[in-house]
Design a protein around this motif. Structure first.
Motif, PDB file in Angstrom:
ATOM      1  N   GLY A 135       8.661  -1.486   2.893  1.00  0.00           N
ATOM      2  CA  GLY A 135       8.615  -0.346   3.897  1.00  0.00           C
ATOM      3  C   GLY A 135       7.322   0.662   3.508  1.00  0.00           C
ATOM      4  O   GLY A 135       7.252   1.490   3.692  1.00  0.00           O
ATOM      5  N   LEU A 136       6.250  -0.088   2.583  1.00  0.00           N
ATOM      6  CA  LEU A 136       5.262   0.768   2.339  1.00  0.00           C
ATOM      7  C   LEU A 136       4.229   0.541   3.141  1.00  0.00           C
ATOM      8  O   LEU A 136       3.839  -0.681   3.513  1.00  0.00           O
ATOM      9  CB  LEU A 136       4.925   0.399   0.746  1.00  0.00           C
ATOM     10  CG  LEU A 136       5.680   0.812  -0.483  1.00  0.00           C
ATOM     11  CD1 LEU A 136       5.390   0.048  -1.447  1.00  0.00           C
ATOM     12  CD2 LEU A 136       6.199   1.970  -0.415  1.00  0.00           C
ATOM     13  N   PRO A 137       3.358   1.634   3.514  1.00  0.00           N
ATOM     14  CA  PRO A 137       2.153   1.249   4.550  1.00  0.00           C
ATOM     15  C   PRO A 137       1.206   0.452   4.001  1.00  0.00           C
ATOM     16  O   PRO A 137       1.344   0.424   2.468  1.00  0.00           O
ATOM     17  CB  PRO A 137       1.789   2.573   4.714  1.00  0.00           C
ATOM     18  CG  PRO A 137       2.372   3.581   3.694  1.00  0.00           C
ATOM     19  CD  PRO A 137       3.621   2.880   3.080  1.00  0.00           C
ATOM     20  N   PRO A 138       0.397  -0.208   4.666  1.00  0.00           N
ATOM     21  CA  PRO A 138       0.306  -0.309   5.807  1.00  0.00           C
ATOM     22  C   PRO A 138       1.094  -1.548   6.417  1.00  0.00           C
ATOM     23  O   PRO A 138       0.420  -2.303   7.253  1.00  0.00           O
ATOM     24  CB  PRO A 138      -1.268  -0.540   5.917  1.00  0.00           C
ATOM     25  CG  PRO A 138      -1.672  -1.386   4.738  1.00  0.00           C
ATOM     26  CD  PRO A 138      -0.749  -0.890   3.565  1.00  0.00           C
ATOM     27  N   PHE A 189       6.795  -1.065   7.192  1.00  0.00           N
ATOM     28  CA  PHE A 189       6.538   0.441   7.276  1.00  0.00           C
ATOM     29  C   PHE A 189       6.585   0.789   8.777  1.00  0.00           C
ATOM     30  O   PHE A 189       7.274   1.709   9.117  1.00  0.00           O
ATOM     31  CB  PHE A 189       5.201   0.856   6.599  1.00  0.00           C
ATOM     32  CG  PHE A 189       4.886   2.382   6.826  1.00  0.00           C
ATOM     33  CD1 PHE A 189       4.010   2.552   7.858  1.00  0.00           C
ATOM     34  CD2 PHE A 189       5.686   3.315   6.536  1.00  0.00           C
ATOM     35  CE1 PHE A 189       3.623   3.982   8.316  1.00  0.00           C
ATOM     36  CE2 PHE A 189       5.435   4.640   6.724  1.00  0.00           C
ATOM     37  CZ  PHE A 189       4.581   4.964   7.531  1.00  0.00           C
ATOM     38  N   SER A 190       5.903   0.243   9.654  1.00  0.00           N
ATOM     39  CA  SER A 190       5.690   0.527  10.853  1.00  0.00           C
ATOM     40  C   SER A 190       7.195   0.602  11.609  1.00  0.00           C
ATOM     41  O   SER A 190       7.773   1.414  12.180  1.00  0.00           O
ATOM     42  CB  SER A 190       4.913  -0.167  11.747  1.00  0.00           C
ATOM     43  OG  SER A 190       3.733  -0.318  11.003  1.00  0.00           O
ATOM     44  N   LYS A 242       9.999   0.596   9.925  1.00  0.00           N
ATOM     45  CA  LYS A 242      10.887   1.668   9.350  1.00  0.00           C
ATOM     46  C   LYS A 242      10.759   3.045  10.072  1.00  0.00           C
ATOM     47  O   LYS A 242      11.554   3.724  10.427  1.00  0.00           O
ATOM     48  CB  LYS A 242      10.663   1.714   7.859  1.00  0.00           C
ATOM     49  CG  LYS A 242      12.049   1.865   7.037  1.00  0.00           C
ATOM     50  CD  LYS A 242      11.626   1.889   5.512  1.00  0.00           C
ATOM     51  CE  LYS A 242      11.490   0.624   5.143  1.00  0.00           C
ATOM     52  NZ  LYS A 242      12.785  -0.259   4.962  1.00  0.00           N
ATOM     53  N   TRP A 243       9.310   3.384  10.352  1.00  0.00           N
ATOM     54  CA  TRP A 243       8.857   4.582  11.035  1.00  0.00           C
ATOM     55  C   TRP A 243       9.717   4.587  12.183  1.00  0.00           C
ATOM     56  O   TRP A 243      10.021   5.540  12.774  1.00  0.00           O
ATOM     57  CB  TRP A 243       7.259   4.482  10.973  1.00  0.00           C
ATOM     58  CG  TRP A 243       6.792   5.757  11.633  1.00  0.00           C
ATOM     59  CD1 TRP A 243       6.528   5.863  12.992  1.00  0.00           C
ATOM     60  CD2 TRP A 243       6.338   7.098  11.012  1.00  0.00           C
ATOM     61  NE1 TRP A 243       5.919   7.089  13.290  1.00  0.00           N
ATOM     62  CE2 TRP A 243       5.978   7.976  12.081  1.00  0.00           C
ATOM     63  CE3 TRP A 243       6.438   7.371   9.574  1.00  0.00           C
ATOM     64  CZ2 TRP A 243       5.290   9.279  11.789  1.00  0.00           C
ATOM     65  CZ3 TRP A 243       6.081   8.758   9.395  1.00  0.00           C
ATOM     66  CH2 TRP A 243       5.403   9.463  10.504  1.00  0.00           C
ATOM     67  N   GLY A 274       1.505  -4.650  10.830  1.00  0.00           N
ATOM     68  CA  GLY A 274       1.780  -2.973  10.585  1.00  0.00           C
ATOM     69  C   GLY A 274       1.012  -2.297  11.282  1.00  0.00           C
ATOM     70  O   GLY A 274       0.921  -1.179  11.686  1.00  0.00           O
ATOM     71  N   PHE A 275      -0.134  -2.998  11.628  1.00  0.00           N
ATOM     72  CA  PHE A 275      -1.458  -1.931  12.377  1.00  0.00           C
ATOM     73  C   PHE A 275      -1.033  -2.011  14.085  1.00  0.00           C
ATOM     74  O   PHE A 275      -1.866  -1.639  14.787  1.00  0.00           O
ATOM     75  CB  PHE A 275      -2.713  -2.874  12.300  1.00  0.00           C
ATOM     76  CG  PHE A 275      -2.966  -2.609  10.782  1.00  0.00           C
ATOM     77  CD1 PHE A 275      -3.169  -3.736  10.034  1.00  0.00           C
ATOM     78  CD2 PHE A 275      -3.274  -1.384  10.259  1.00  0.00           C
ATOM     79  CE1 PHE A 275      -3.627  -3.364   8.615  1.00  0.00           C
ATOM     80  CE2 PHE A 275      -3.522  -1.220   8.953  1.00  0.00           C
ATOM     81  CZ  PHE A 275      -3.873  -2.287   8.396  1.00  0.00           C
TER      82      PHE A 275
END
Lengths: 517, 555, 312, 96, 126
Positions: free
Chosen positions: A409-412, A416-417, A419-420, A489-490
């Protein structure tokens, strides 16, 4: 004897409907062709079928986004409850496109594997592998499109019968033992699911999910039926306490197969649980059960990750990582309840959950393919023996690392999205304990990803023994999948409108894009 | 959570340059895969930070909003420009220093990729303008630095790397939950830092957010309970890399606190907590630093101490609701950036010079080291002056003075150890010219740059710096510190030796506990995977779920 | 207690007793023979609840074919390696209680059904005429839910491919060994007399399925049984996996199903819809194709994969 | 007429049952499996024959009657073959 | 909850429920895979009986029972047979592979610790 069903099935076949039938039919036609045209054209037929399948998936997507409403098809012209309907709403189209991409990539990866040689006489492994790969593609499309519970039963049987032989494709004793364990546990699950289907029919006289939504009453019959079906499907999704078959099966299967098993097959039965809990069960009855599902999910994250860290072999580590990541999906149930204002499917946890499903599918497929390449290059996948392996096959370990980044879950990355959004949902809903679970999972995921990457990227003390060359095409396929995990992720960090198409208003019958007439 | 995510106008000209400047190191990193570029890696590393330096100097008020779904917004304000410019300068210096220090190109080539990613992250983190971009660049600088920490690749270095990654990921987990809490409370769901901080005082989770912010950035600034990684990883990292890391990378924590803490509305309890943590770290760093023998470890503990001072400044600012505190803290950080980076470079230079030729190199080191303690007329004195008002004149002010004294003792200890490291085998040997030139350059920056930046950054007129009162304020802590240092050496000639990562020893039982827990988890999981137990759980779940739904439905 | 209630109760008690005996008895062979007897009793039950079609299927596929399949596995000394340790008595009691509770929940739902028993029978009857078929179950299988039946044939095909994938690599394409070394004379006689008769019965049952209880699955199982008898008696050897005729036989059923289904797009407006008036002939065509394919699939499933050393 | 038929059916079917009971007692009582096999085939076939005989008058038409007889023949045929095969296995196991 | 109805259909429904219970007991506890497959077929028979009872209760429009569940049962029985065939073949190949590899069928008491240890290796020679 009056039928309680006052409301007939409201929708008719929408123009793009025939695409849904093709999505299921084309892989089956591919299988028939493989078995009649002989081994010379096995791979050609299989890959063209996958290509056509991908085209159909995109056509359904354009059709759905074009009309902005669910694509429906009444098979045989018979209207449910008597006949069967196929229904593609936003969520199922996203999953169909995901399946088409991942299986397509695995197809490209597996081209030429299993000793396939067009001129030589037919060999067992390639013919069976390609048949079963097409079988899985068709079965998963049926799961995402089916709108009838018994139809879904036949679909999950199709998935089981295509997944089990893939596990023991190499014919060794322990993979066959893993396959038998998987088959028997899956059969226990599907017979319980069938019992649930029987009870639903005894209560409501129909098995069509759209109709059941309007007819389902809060009564013990429905609870016992949904409980049987849910736990049956949990056994097939391998959620934590019922995950006994997954590690050995996914680690034993060949790399291409375990990529499809981990990334897609376990998600199929999860999707049906999603439809049961959000499309049939009345909202007020889901409270405690949803917390239990998420509780099991949290246990899955904890146990799966810790045991993944302790594993000696790379493929077992990735298999246990699947057990852990499946846990995240079940956090959707308590968080995506939605309120009066926003229906369940418009809540951020819904988008977060599906984003997690998609990013895990890409990342896990990339990691298993990378593990396969590691086995090709070094002849073993013992993590201790991989010191300095990153220098020999850098692209593979970059793919593994990018996949791991998404899991952590590290960006990008897509992880990550997801998890966010899930963290936002758990804070928004005031259930902060799920946020703690998600963060813990991220830390533990970092544990087992770095455990592989650190020795691989470090300078090796002794020269690492290389067994054989690794094909560049396969490494690039793994890398492409890992990059896909990053690209999603984007997606904008808000409830995706696409996932809401076709779910219509919560009230009354689910009519594509509008209130019941 | 709808509507345009980012307030503020769209990209302006300078903003585009800013984005390109940050993209430049990444482009070079991709370029490294071509052998031609790999050959001239030294020059590539040197020119990588230059565009960012140019933008920092010229492009004030630059603003960049990435179109489409790619959420990346950058904005250059005063403190951001100052820190980014200083960091760019230090990275350039380290890049010039590295080829000469490592002679052969093999180490440089291996460091290349990680170096460029860390550089991009450390420059970008100062200008990120929305929460997600900040988190992206913050994790980039934290995790890419791992590659630099484990450059030497032997087992003790790998252990240090593992601990570094552990703390980095832990810090990021704190930050992630903090940013989620912030985003949830921000008005209109916008993710811009300004809006998010504006919404913080009214957020229902205000205390939790502030706690996680302090924990997250405190880990990055190595404040006391979470400081274990710094001494170990700085000892493990080779000189050029550690100079850049200790100087530029650590400041990500400072800019984080400066941007995310609500200074205008202020919060007394959390401000005081931050000050207490800061002060404890300040004195703890010095106490343990004195027991170290390796010069890099001493500087690491000195960093912990100085970061403690900055934390205290920000804490007092938060408690008093002092809007200018972040600018003062940033100014102090800029001086520390040059000083600390320079001192690490000095260690490399001294190690390469003979005993008799040490003075031209050692004198500037003394000036810079004592500058940290506040030697008048040096950059350090100005830094102390800038933060004097923020620290106030009560108990914390005096503690500030005491920390200056403590720093003096520590710096004198560092200088004596540094002198010992000169080469005894070739008394007359001279370090390569480039090493010395780069060291002198950075030393000059450390002493002179604050003079230039004082008025624009903090608004204090230069005349204050030279006024007799400040000169006297600077002198007496140094004098007392000097006396203590000389007296100390006579009283206890060999102070107790504490291994770096001091309370790591305390962690060992925690490690054993974790090991036992994972063995227990593995054993229970193995039992759970037996068929009859799984079958029984299956049946139990069927009953449990039907009862659960029954209860939920009937209630 | 009317006589039929006495008969029903006797039947149910016998079946439950037999089921418990099957679980408890130590010898695997006895359990399998018990299972075949259980299959026979079960088909009686299906007749008692007015479901002759299902009774036929149960006795053909459930009791017969499954029994034969299990018998073929009986040859193993240990009936397979143990998958788990024999659990302790308290644990067995716990599982007993849990299984009992599930059965209790189920029983409660059976005893307390919903007020109005929902049924689709009137709806099925209403449209029966348009499917051109008399037997409502065949109408459901071949018209209303034809998609399920089609997918089910694919399931059986994939199960067969799964079974074949277990062949050792060396024996791929070989003939599964079914006949034993010396074929006893009475078996030969039985095969020579019974097989032609069985084929007629199998085709008859498939044909009559349109209007009377019967159907292709039952017919196909009988044909498969006859084929097994021929192979066991050594009159014909099993076809090689790679033989083109076998593969054509396997594929013809689903292929016809797809062809007619896809033609439905054009002629009858929907996939698997039959143009009115032509429904019955089309259904019979599909049933004929499926009869061949399913008989071949079930036969090869019973014959099992070729083992080490079999030659093509 | 139907009274006579019913009487005949009841008598024949009871006789058939007697033979079945005899066969079952034979299975339980007889010492070795060959003789048990003997009892099984003989008694049960005969019993079934009497039951079929008894049911003949109850049949609706000649076609059903023929079906019943046909079933009896089939059971005879299968029973005999089965008994032969089981006997062969039994003798093979006793010889070594 | 309506009044308890007790007719032949309910009796067979209870028989179906009992079969499911007995089958589950056997499926969960029996160590031998063949016995598990047998128990699975028992559970299947129980479930199909429940379907049959529902069909019987839905008898209308001149049919002895609701044709739809009966058709589902026929499909279910064939699917269950295919599953049994696959499972039995797996058991057969497993025990012949084990005896070939010189490992006599492991004693019943020792649960195979195979999974956590060294599961088989990835794909065949590519």
């Amino acid at each position: 004897m009056t039928t309680p069903l006052a409301l007939p099935f409201p929708a008719d076949t929408t123009p793009g409907g025939f695409l849904l039938v093709l999505a299921i039919l084309v892989p089956i036609i591919g299988i028939l062709l493989i078995w009649t045209l002989g081994s010379r054209r096995t791979e050609l037929v299989a890959l063209t079928t996958l290509a056509i399948g991908a085209a159909i998936a995109l056509a359904i997507l354009t059709e759905l986004t074009g009309t902005g409403s669910a694509v429906i098809y009444l098979v045989g012209g018979w209207r449910p409850p008597l006949g069967l309907a196929l229904r593609a709403d936003g969520l199922s189209v996203v999953l169909i496109v995901l399946t088409a991409i991942v299986i397509g990539a695995v197809g490209i990866f597996a081209k030429g594997q299993f000793g396939y040689d067009p001129d030589a006489p037919e060999k067992r492994a390639p013919t069976v592998f390609w048949t079963l790969l097409l079988g899985i593609s068709g079965a998963l499309n049926l799961i995402f499109l089916g709108d009838d519970l018994f139809n879904l039963f036949v679909a999950i049987e199709l998935v089981t019968f295509t997944a089990v032989p893939l596990v023991c494709l190499d014919g060794k004793a322990e993979t066959m033992r893993a396959a038998l364990r998987y088959l028997l546990f899956a059969l226990l699950g599907s017979v319980m699911y069938l019992l649930g289907v029987a009870l639903i029919y005894s209560g409501y006289g129909t098995l069509d999910i759209a109709l059941l939504k309007s007819v389902a009453r809060v009564e013990p019959l429905l609870f016992i039926a949904i409980a049987l079906m849910t736990v049956g499907l949990l056994a097939k999704t391998a959620l934590f306490p019922l995950h006994i078959w997954l590690p050995a099966a996914h680690a034993g299967a060949p790399a291409a197969a375990s990529a499809v098993l981990s990334a897609l097959v376990v998600k199929g039965s999860f999707f049906i649980i999603l439809r049961l809990w959000f499309d049939i069960l009345p909202a007020e009855a889901t409270g405690l059960g949803a917390q239990m599902l998420a509780g099991l999910g949290a246990l899955a994250i904890l146990f799966g990750s810790v045991i993944a860290i302790c594993q000696a072999r790379l493929k077992l580590l990735i298999a246990y990582s699947t057990v852990a990541q499946i846990g995240y999906l079940f956090l959707m149930f308590p968080l995506a309840t939605g309120s009066e204002a926003t229906p369940a499917f418009a809540s951020i946890a819904w988008t977060g959950g599906i984003l997690q499903l998609a990013s895990h599918a890409f990342a896990k497929a990339a990691m298993f393919l990378a593990a396969g390449l590691v086995y090709d290059a070094f002849g073993h996948d013992r993590i201790s023996g991989l010191a300095g392996a990153g220098r020999v096959i850098p692209i593979t370990f970059i793919a593994f690392g990018l996949g791991g980044m998404s899991l952590m879950g590290l960006p990008p990355s897509g992880g990550f999205s997801a998890k966010w959004l899930m963290l936002n949902a758990s804070v928004g809903e005031g259930q902060w304990w799920w946020a703690a679970v998600i963060l813990c999972g991220g830390l533990l995921a970092a544990g087992y990803v770095f455990r592989v990457l650190v020795p691989a990227m470090a300078r090796p003390l002794a020269r690492i023994k290389v067994k054989g060359p690794v094909s560049r095409r396969r490494e690039l396929v793994a890398l492409a999948l890992a990059i896909m995990a990053l690209l999603i992720g984007f997606v904008p960090l808000e409830p995706a409108p696409l996932l809401g198409i076709g779910r219509g208003a919560e009230a009354g019958l689910l009519v594509p894009g509008g209130l019941a007439p | 959570m709808s509507g345009s995510l980012l307030s503020g106008d769209a990209t302006n000209g300078a903003g585009l340059l800013l984005a390109l400047a940050l993209l430049f190191p990444l482009v070079l990193a991709v370029g490294l895969s071509f052998p031609a570029a790999r050959a001239r890696i030294g020059t590539l590393l040197a020119i990588a930070p230059l565009p960012a330096l140019a933008v920092a100097l010229l492009g004030n008020g630059a603003r960049f909003v990435m179109p489409g779904p790619f959420r990346l917004t950058l904005a250059l304000d005063a403190s951001g420009a100052m820190l980014m410019g200083a960091a760019a300068l230090l990275w350039t210096a380290a890049a010039l220093y590295a080829p000469a220090y490592w002679q052969g190109g093999s180490m440089l080539r291996r460091a290349g990729l990680w170096w460029l990613f860390t550089l991009a992250g450390s420059l970008g983190v100062f200008v990120a303008d929305d929460v997600v971009s900040f988190y992206l660049l913050f994790s980039l600088v934290s995790l890419a630095a791992y590659g630099l920490v484990v450059l030497e690749g032997n087992s003790s270095v790998r252990r240090a790397g593992a601990i570094y990654v552990g703390f980095a990921v832990l810090g990021e987990a704190f930050l992630l939950i903090a940013f989620v809490l912030l985003a949830n409370a921000s008005p209109g769901g916008s993710l811009a830092i300004a809006d998010v901080v504006q919404g913080l005082p009214f957020s229902p989770w205000r205390d939790w957010t502030l706690l996680f912010l302090i924990l997250g950035f405190g880990t990055k600034m190595a404040q006391v309970p979470l400081h274990l990684w710094m001494p170990l990883s700085y000892r493990a990292t080779p000189i050029p890399a550690v100079a850049a890391l200790s100087g530029a990378a650590v400041k990500a924590g400072v800019i984080g606190l400066a941007r995310f803490l609500p200074f205008d509305s202020g919060s007394v309890p959390w401000g005081e907590l931050l000050t207490v943590i800061g002060m404890i770290s300040a004195f703890y760093g010095v106490l343990v630093g004195l027991t170290q023998t390796n010069p890099k470890a001493i500087l690491a503990y000195s960093s912990i101490s100085q970061m403690g001072v900055i934390a205290a400044v920000l804490g007092m600012g938060l408690a008093a609701g002092r809007a200018s505190a972040p600018a003062e803290a940033t100014f102090y950080a800029v001086h520390h950036l040059f000083a600390k980076g320079g001192l690490f470079l000095a260690i490399g230079v001294v190690a390469a010079t003979g005993r008799w030729r040490i003075w031209p190199v050692f004198i500037p080191a003394a000036f810079v080291a004592l500058g940290i303690a506040g030697l008048p007329l040096t950059g350090g004195a100005l830094a102390k002056l800038a933060v004097k008002d923020a620290l106030g004149y009560g108990l914390v002010g005096t503690l500030g003075k005491l920390s200056a004294i403590a720093s003096t003792v520590l710096m004198i200890r560092f200088l004596t150890v540094l002198r010992g490291t000169a080469r005894t085998d070739a008394g007359e040997a001279l370090a390569p010219l480039t090493l010395r030139l780069v060291w002198w350059g950075v030393a000059a920056l450390a002493v002179l740059a604050p003079w230039i930046l004082l008025t624009p950054a903090t608004g204090y007129p230069l005349s204050d710096a030279v006024s007799p009162s400040t000169l006297f304020d600077g002198i007496w802590p140094l004098a007392i510190g000097g006396l203590l240092a000389i007296g100390g050496r006579r009283l206890l000639p060999n102070p107790p030796r504490i291994p770096p990562g001091d309370i790591l020893a305390l962690l060992r039982p925690v490690g054993r506990l974790a090991g036992a827990a994972s063995v227990a988890i593995e054993r229970t999981e193995a039992r759970l995977r037996e068929w009859p137990i799984a079958g029984a759980i299956f049946l139990g779940l069927v009953l449990a779920f039907s009862i659960a739904m029954y209860l939920a439905g009937s209630s | 207690m009317t006589e039929t209630a006495f008969f029903d109760t006797l039947l149910v008690v016998t079946m439950i007793g037999l089921a418990i005996w099957m679980i408890v008895v130590r010898d695997v062979f006895a359990a399998i023979i018990g299972f075949m007897a259980f299959g026979l009793l079960l088909s009686l039950v299906w007749l008692r609840i007015e479901a002759p079609d299902v009774g036929l299927t149960e006795i053909a596929v459930g009791g017969g074919a499954t029994g034969v399949m299990l018998l073929r596995a009986r040859g193993l000394a240990s009936a397979g390696d143990a998958m788990n340790a024999v659990p302790s008595v308290p644990f067995r009691v716990l599982v007993g209680v849990l299984a009992g509770a599930v059965a209790l929940f189920l029983g409660a739902l059976v005893v307390f059904p919903p007020a109005v028993a929902p049924t689709l029978a009137p709806l099925a009857a209403e449209h029966l005429a348009s499917t051109g078929v008399g037997n409502p179950i065949t109408a459901v299988l071949m018209a209303y839910r034809a998609f399920d039946t089609f997918l089910e044939t694919v399931v059986v095909l994939l199960a067969l491919i799964g079974v074949w994938s277990l062949t050792p690599d060396g024996a791929w394409g070989a003939r599964p060994r079914v006949a034993s070394a010396d074929v006893p004379a009475p078996l030969l006689l039985l095969a020579q007399w019974l097989v032609p008769l069985g084929i007629v019965i199998g085709i008859y049952i498939t044909w009559v399925g349109a209007d009377e209880p019967g159907g292709k699955f039952q017919g196909a199982t009988i044909l498969a049984a006859m084929w097994m008898l021929v192979m066991m008696a050594g009159l014909r050897s099993a076809p090689a996996l790679s033989s083109r005729r076998l593969r054509i036989a396997l594929v013809v059923g689903p292929a016809i199903f797809i062809a007619i289904g896809v033609s439905g797009f054009h002629f009858a407006g929907a996939f698997l819809a039959y143009p009115d008036g032509l429904a019955k002939p089309l259904i019979l065509a599909i049933e004929a194709g499926l009869l061949i394919s399913i008989a071949a699939m079930l036969g090869m499933l019973l014959a099992g994969p070729p083992l080490e050393g079999d030659r093509p | 007429m139907s009274l006579l038929a019913d009487l005949f059916t009841v008598a024949a079917v009871t006789l058939g049952l007697v033979f079945f009971v005899a066969g079952t007692v034979g299975i339980i009582r007889f010492p070795d499996s060959l003789s048990r096999l003997h009892a099984l085939t003989k008694a049960d076939n005969l019993g079934l024959g009497f039951i079929v005989l008894g049911l003949l008058p109850q049949c609706a038409g000649v076609f059903d009657a023929l079906k019943l007889l046909f079933i009896w023949l089939l059971v005879q045929f299968a029973g005999a073959t089965g008994a032969q095969l089981v006997a062969r296995v039994l003798r093979r196991e006793e010889r070594p | 909850m309506t009044g308890a109805t007790f007719d032949t259909a309910t009796l067979y429904g209870l028989c179906g429920a009992a079969l499911v219970g007995i089958g589950l007991f056997g499926l969960v506890l029996d160590p031998k895979p063949i016995r598990k497959i047998l128990a699975f077929n028992l559970v299947g028979a129980g479930v199909f009986l429940v379907f049959g009872v529902i069909a019987r209760r839905g008898a209308a429009a001149g049919f002895g029972g609701d044709p739809v569940p009966q058709a589902l049962v026929i499909t279910g029985i064939v699917v269950a047979f295919s599953a049994t065939a696959l499972a039995v073949t797996l058991v057969q190949r497993l025990s012949s592979a084990a005896t070939d590899a010189g490992q006599p069928g492991q004693a019943a008491s020792v649960p195979p610790k195979g999974e956590t240890g060294t599961p088989g290796q990835g794909d065949a020679a590519s």
